[in-house]
Every structure is written in C-alpha cells, then in structure tokens.
Design an enzyme around this catalytic site. Structure first.
Site: not given
Ligand code: ADE
Length: 260
Positions: A20, A89, A227
């Site tokens: 990152e 996310g 995501d």
């Molecule tokens: N960081 C990136 N994606 C994530 C997710 N789905 N849940 C928790 N932390 C995250």
C-alpha cells in the site's frame, strides 16, 4: 490550490502493508538523509518526503497494531498529525472498487460492551464515532481531485481493465474498522443493515482515530476500495493490492504534501 492551514510537522504517515505504500517508501529511501529507526518491531523512516518532514511506517494489520503504531508515532517521534492511507472493502451501496473514501468519522464495528455501554461505544469515552481533522481532510480532498483528474489515468490500462476501474468517485463519511476481513455477502449485508451509513470497511482506521483523539493529535484516514467485501473479496483484494494500491497512495500523498 488552496491548502488551508499549514501542516503540523512532522507528519506521521501510516499504511498497513508494504504494497500500500511501496512507492512512498521507495521515495523516502531514495532521500540520503532519511534515517531508519526500528521500534516495536517496525521500521520508521524518518526524514523528508516531497520536501516535508515525515515519519513513514507500516502498522501491519488490525486495530491493536494500528493503535501501538500511532502511539509510537506520537510519543517517540513527536508527530504533529497522522495520515493513514490504504485499501478497504466497499460498504456503501454506491461505493465501487477503485473509488476513494475519505473518513469523516470512524467507528469500531466489532466493539460491543453492551448492555454495560451502548453497542459500538468505546467504554468510558462516551464516543462511538471518532472524527478526523477537517483541515487535513479538506487538503486530502483537493489532492484526490487532482489524482482523479490526472494521476488515475496513468494507471496501466491492463490493471484498469482487469479490475473494471472506469471513473472512480470520491465519497466522504463513515469508515468502520474491525479485526475481521469481511469476505461474504451475508457479512457485508449485516454490516450494512447495522450501520447503513458505513462507506468502507477496514481493520485499522478507527483505532488510529481513537489514539489521536486521546492525545489531541489531528488525524486523517483515506481508503481506496479494493474489493466489495463480498464472496470475491479475497480474490480482488490481492490483485488490487499488488497492481493499484501504491499508485493511488503515492500520487495522493504527493499532492497532499506538495499542495500540487
Ligand atoms: N481491507 C480491504 N478489504 C477489506 C475487507 N473486505 N475487510 C476488511 N478489511 C479490508
């Protein structure tokens, strides 16, 4: 660009994982006067980044890791502010992979000391949502505007196509943190039902915001959506991490620090 209030030096700059912040770490290491200080099992790069005093480090994953890292930045390195950057996310209905979320408030979604204290409230603080610093966030917002207009288009076409990144948007609001990678339709649906205004889910930001609140240090949290926190999150997350995350953080932090 208007930069508002001057930055309080040095800036503590934190990401969870090396991918990152790969470009930022390389940039600091290329500067001959950057000093490497090891503390608490972490590398702290102390020096100048884009001409500004910075202390850059990797927290690793989770709220405890983030809290101890933020505390070290404040106590040992005397930072004037902390900026956390990384991926998250997507939680909000309109938040897509590639979008950017600027945290106005942060909450620990897995904190529950009820019925002694209200769900999500940090016991004895009276708070469940910790605010970021408006001046830092405004400066970040301007950096993101520049990123979206120019730097985003420099991402390789192959990466953009593979992840379906077209016209990313900026969202501002609530980011929620917990010691859990959210990776399933039911889990993310439950989170949305419980906290309908949550925009992004990650694992560190609220811990940093709490520590900064306790010590009166301004903080900001910016997240790129890697995501959808659904059944394919574990597939999208590593691809985004290795191909895209550093490009976003490098360009946004450069603009943030230079005002460019
Ligand atoms: N960081 C990136 N994606 C994530 C997710 N789905 N849940 C928790 N932390 C995250």
């Amino acid at each position: 660009m208007s930069t508002g209030q001057p930055l309080a030096d040095p800036l503590g700059l934190v990401a969870a994982l090396a991918q990152e912040a790969a470009g930022l770490i390389a940039e600091m290491r290329a500067e001959a006067r950057t000093e490497l200080v090891r503390a608490g099992g972490r590398d702290f790069h102390v020096g100048q980044l884009f001409g500004r005093p910075c202390v850059l480090t990797l927290a690793r994953i989770g709220k405890v890791a983030a809290a101890t890292t933020a505390t070290a930045l404040i106590h040992r390195f005397d930072v004037g502010a902390i900026l956390f950057t990384g991926v998250a996310g997507g939680a909000g209905q309109h938040v897509r992979v590639g979008d950017i979320v600027l945290g106005e408030t942060l909450l620990q979604h897995d904190l529950d000391a009820s019925p002694i204290f209200p769900r999500w409230e940090v016991p004895l603080s009276g708070l469940s949502r910790f605010a970021t610093d408006p001046a830092l966030s405004e400066r970040l917002e301007q950096a993101v505007a520049g990123f979206l207009a120019e730097d985003f288009l420099r991402l390789p076409e192959t990466s953009r196509a593979r992840l379906g990144l077209t016209r990313p948007a900026l969202h501002k609001g609530l980011i929620v943190s917990g010691d859990r990678f959210v990776n399933g339709h039911a889990a993310v649906a439950q989170l949305r039902a419980d906290l309908p205004d949550a925009l992004a889910i990650e694992m560190e930001g609220a811990a940093v915001a709490q520590v900064c609140h306790d010590y009166g240090v301004p903080c900001a949290v910016i997240r790129t959506i890697s995501d959808a926190a659904d059944d394919s999150a574990h597939i999208d997350f590593p691809v985004f991490l290795s191909e895209v995350a550093s490009h976003y953080s490098y360009a946004i932090v450069r603009r943030f620090l230079t005002g460019g």
